[in-house]
Design an enzyme around this catalytic site. Structure first.
Site, PDB file in Angstrom:
ATOM      1  N   SER A 106       0.809  -1.227   0.000  1.00 44.17           N
ATOM      2  CA  SER A 106       0.000   0.000   0.000  1.00 44.17           C
ATOM      3  C   SER A 106       0.839   1.273   0.000  1.00 44.17           C
ATOM      4  O   SER A 106       1.869   1.364   0.663  1.00 44.17           O
ATOM      5  CB  SER A 106      -0.892  -0.001   1.251  1.00 44.17           C
ATOM      6  OG  SER A 106      -1.514   1.256   1.374  1.00 44.17           O
ATOM      7  N   LYS A 109     -13.641  -4.472   4.393  1.00 43.03           N
ATOM      8  CA  LYS A 109     -14.494  -3.290   4.200  1.00 43.03           C
ATOM      9  C   LYS A 109     -15.988  -3.546   4.442  1.00 43.03           C
ATOM     10  O   LYS A 109     -16.689  -2.677   4.946  1.00 43.03           O
ATOM     11  CB  LYS A 109     -14.335  -2.769   2.768  1.00 43.03           C
ATOM     12  CG  LYS A 109     -13.117  -1.897   2.561  1.00 43.03           C
ATOM     13  CD  LYS A 109     -13.025  -1.543   1.077  1.00 43.03           C
ATOM     14  CE  LYS A 109     -12.648  -0.122   0.897  1.00 43.03           C
ATOM     15  NZ  LYS A 109     -12.453   0.244  -0.516  1.00 43.03           N
ATOM     16  N   ASN A 118     -14.295   2.317   4.824  1.00 42.39           N
ATOM     17  CA  ASN A 118     -12.838   2.306   4.590  1.00 42.39           C
ATOM     18  C   ASN A 118     -12.087   3.163   5.610  1.00 42.39           C
ATOM     19  O   ASN A 118     -10.865   3.187   5.609  1.00 42.39           O
ATOM     20  CB  ASN A 118     -12.482   2.738   3.159  1.00 42.39           C
ATOM     21  CG  ASN A 118     -12.513   4.238   2.980  1.00 42.39           C
ATOM     22  OD1 ASN A 118     -13.241   4.948   3.669  1.00 42.39           O
ATOM     23  ND2 ASN A 118     -11.723   4.740   2.053  1.00 42.39           N
ATOM     24  N   ASP A 147     -14.124   6.606  -0.399  1.00 38.86           N
ATOM     25  CA  ASP A 147     -13.776   6.356  -1.812  1.00 38.86           C
ATOM     26  C   ASP A 147     -14.618   7.215  -2.759  1.00 38.86           C
ATOM     27  O   ASP A 147     -14.096   7.794  -3.714  1.00 38.86           O
ATOM     28  CB  ASP A 147     -13.985   4.880  -2.166  1.00 38.86           C
ATOM     29  CG  ASP A 147     -12.998   3.975  -1.445  1.00 38.86           C
ATOM     30  OD1 ASP A 147     -11.859   4.402  -1.214  1.00 38.86           O
ATOM     31  OD2 ASP A 147     -13.383   2.845  -1.100  1.00 38.86           O
ATOM     32  N   GLY A 198     -19.726  -0.645 -13.603  1.00 38.45           N
ATOM     33  CA  GLY A 198     -19.214  -1.240 -12.379  1.00 38.45           C
ATOM     34  C   GLY A 198     -20.258  -1.371 -11.295  1.00 38.45           C
ATOM     35  O   GLY A 198     -21.210  -0.574 -11.221  1.00 38.45           O
ATOM     36  N   ASN A 229     -23.297  -3.164 -15.857  1.00 40.67           N
ATOM     37  CA  ASN A 229     -22.420  -4.215 -15.324  1.00 40.67           C
ATOM     38  C   ASN A 229     -22.675  -5.510 -16.075  1.00 40.67           C
ATOM     39  O   ASN A 229     -23.751  -5.706 -16.641  1.00 40.67           O
ATOM     40  CB  ASN A 229     -22.649  -4.438 -13.817  1.00 40.67           C
ATOM     41  CG  ASN A 229     -21.387  -4.937 -13.127  1.00 40.67           C
ATOM     42  OD1 ASN A 229     -20.435  -4.179 -12.965  1.00 40.67           O
ATOM     43  ND2 ASN A 229     -21.340  -6.210 -12.758  1.00 40.67           N
ATOM     44  N   ASP A 264     -22.520 -10.855 -13.592  1.00 35.88           N
ATOM     45  CA  ASP A 264     -21.692 -11.716 -12.753  1.00 35.88           C
ATOM     46  C   ASP A 264     -22.192 -11.642 -11.312  1.00 35.88           C
ATOM     47  O   ASP A 264     -23.320 -11.206 -11.054  1.00 35.88           O
ATOM     48  CB  ASP A 264     -20.206 -11.314 -12.869  1.00 35.88           C
ATOM     49  CG  ASP A 264     -19.955  -9.885 -12.370  1.00 35.88           C
ATOM     50  OD1 ASP A 264     -20.934  -9.189 -11.999  1.00 35.88           O
ATOM     51  OD2 ASP A 264     -18.790  -9.468 -12.349  1.00 35.88           O
ATOM     52  N   MET A 268      -6.895  -3.003 -15.959  1.00 38.79           N
ATOM     53  CA  MET A 268      -5.699  -3.351 -15.173  1.00 38.79           C
ATOM     54  C   MET A 268      -5.525  -4.875 -15.167  1.00 38.79           C
ATOM     55  O   MET A 268      -6.440  -5.609 -15.538  1.00 38.79           O
ATOM     56  CB  MET A 268      -5.776  -2.773 -13.751  1.00 38.79           C
ATOM     57  CG  MET A 268      -6.752  -3.459 -12.819  1.00 38.79           C
ATOM     58  SD  MET A 268      -6.676  -2.769 -11.154  1.00 38.79           S
ATOM     59  CE  MET A 268      -5.192  -3.564 -10.532  1.00 38.79           C
TER      60      MET A 268
END
Ligand code: NAD
Length: 292
Positions: A22, A73, A94, A109, A133, A157, A160, A210
Site C-alpha cells: 500500500s 471493508k 474504509n 472512496d 461497475g 455491469n 456476474d 488493469m
C-alpha cells in the site's frame, strides 16, 4: 522519523490483507511530517479472522482511527458504533474514526472520486453520468455521486456475482436520493452507446484495464466517445488504461484513478486530524498526474 515519534505521538492504522504494497502509509506520514502533525500511520496485516480483535485493540490503545481495506471493508461495520450515511448506503467502511471511544465508520472512496473531479474542474452536479461497475469502488462512487446531486445515472455491469449488488444500489439511489438511476447489462452495446451519447461523463469503475484485464476496455471502440465527453477511470495502474488511450485519441478530457486515491486519503486525513491534506505537495511527492 526517530526524532518525530515521541510519547505523545498518536497512532492511525490500516487494517487489510494483503497490505504491504500500500502507498497509504507513505502518503499519510509525508502529510503529517509536512504539516508538523504528531501522528504516525502504520499498516497492519489484518483479515476477517483477526478483525474483531484488531478493532478492540484500536479502542484499547485509544488510536485516532484506521483505514480498512479488503477483505474487511464490508465486515467491519459489525464492530463499530455508528456509520456515516454513505457508509450505511454502500454497506462498506474504509475509514474508522475514534471519538472518545465511539467508533464511527465512513467510506471516503466516493468522496475521493467526487473531490478529484472538482479538483480537475469537472462539474457533474445536476448532470447525467454513465458508469460501468457494481463492485466496491463503483458502489461508493455511485452512492456519493447521487448524494452530491448528480441528476441521472446509467449503471452498466456484466451479469456476474456483482449484478445483485447493482440492483440493490439502483434501488437505494432511487428511493433515498433525488438522482434517477437505471441499471443495464454491459453486454447491451446499443444501450451503452445511447446512454454514453446522452451523458456528460463516462466512468469506468470496473477492474477492466488493469491486470489481468490490462489492454482491454468496457467499450468496444472509439465510436462510443465524442470530444466533449469527460472520461474517467478508477484504475491508476497503468496510469493510462486502454479506455483512456481511446478517449485521448478522440480528444476527451480524461482522468485516471490517482485523483480518487489521493482524495479518499485526504478525506480520511481530515476526519482524523481536522486538517486539510496538503494536496499540491502530495501530488508532487507522489508524482500524481490525472492524465499520463
Ligand atoms: P470489485 O472486485 O469489488 O469489483 C469488480 C468490478 O469489475 C465489478 O463491477 C465486476 O463486475 C467488474 N468486472 C470484473 N471483470 C469484468 C469483465 N471481464 N468485464 C466487465 N466487468 C468486469 O473491485 P473494486 O474494488 O470495485 O475495484 C474496481 C477497480 O477500481 C479496480 O481496478 C481497482 O484497482 C480500482 N480502484 C481504484 C481506487 C482508487 O482510489 N482509484 C479505489 C478502489 C478501487
Amino acid at each position: 522519523m526517530a526524532e518525530r515519534i515521541t510519547g505523545h505521538t498518536e497512532l492511525i492504522g490500516l487494517m487489510a490483507y494483503p497490505i504491504r504494497h500500500s502507498s497509504s502509509p507513505a502518503m499519510h506520514n509525508e502529510a503529517f511530517a509536512y504539516l508538523g502533525l504528531d501522528y504516525a500511520y502504520l499498516a497492519f496485516e489484518v483479515d476477517n479472522s483477526t478483525l474483531e480483535d484488531a478493532v478492540k485493540g484500536l479502542r484499547a490503545l485509544k488510536m485516532v482511527g484506521s483505514n480498512v481495506s479488503m477483505p474487511n471493508k464490508t465486515v467491519v461495520h459489525k464492530y463499530l458504533d455508528e456509520l456515516s450515511p454513505a457508509a450505511e448506503l454502500c454497506g462498506a467502511v474504509n475509514t474508522i474514526v475514534n471519538e472518545n471511544g465511539k467508533l464511527t465508520g465512513h467510506i471516503t472512496d466516493g468522496i475521493g472520486y467526487m473531490q478529484s473531479l472538482k479538483d480537475y474542474d469537472i462539474d457533474v452536479i445536476g448532470k447525467k453520468m454513465t458508469i460501468a461497475g457494481a463492485g466496491g469502488a463503483a458502489t461508493a462512487i455511485e452512492i456519493q455521486a447521487a448524494l452530491d446531486g448528480v441528476k441521472e445515472m446509467s449503471i452498466f455491469n456484466i451479469k456476474d456475482k456483482f449484478w445483485d449488488n447493482a440492483v440493490e444500489t439502483v434501488k437505494k439511489i432511487n428511493e433515498q436520493t433525488d438522482c434517477k438511476a437505471t441499471l443495464y447489462d454491459l453486454a447491451d452495446l446499443d444501450a451503452l452507446k445511447r446512454e454514453i451519447d446522452d451523458s456528460y461523463l463516462f466512468a469506468n469503475a470496473t477492474g477492466v484495464g488493469m491486470k489481468p484485464l490490462e489492454g482491454k476496455a468496457v467499450i468496444p471502440d472509439t465510436s462510443f466517445l465524442r470530444p466533449d465527453l469527460i472520461v474517467t477511470d478508477t484504475v491508476y495502474s497503468p496510469a493510462e488504461t486502454e479506455l483512456l488511450r481511446m478517449a485521448k485519441e478522440v480528444g476527451c478530457k480524461c482522468m485516471n484513478g490517482f485523483g480518487m486515491m489521493l482524495f479518499q486519503g485526504a478525506a480520511a486525513f481530515k476526519l482524523w486530524t481536522g486538517k486539510e491534506m496538503p494536496i499540491e505537495h502530495m501530488k508532487e511527492v507522489l508524482g500524481i498526474k490525472y492524465e499520463d
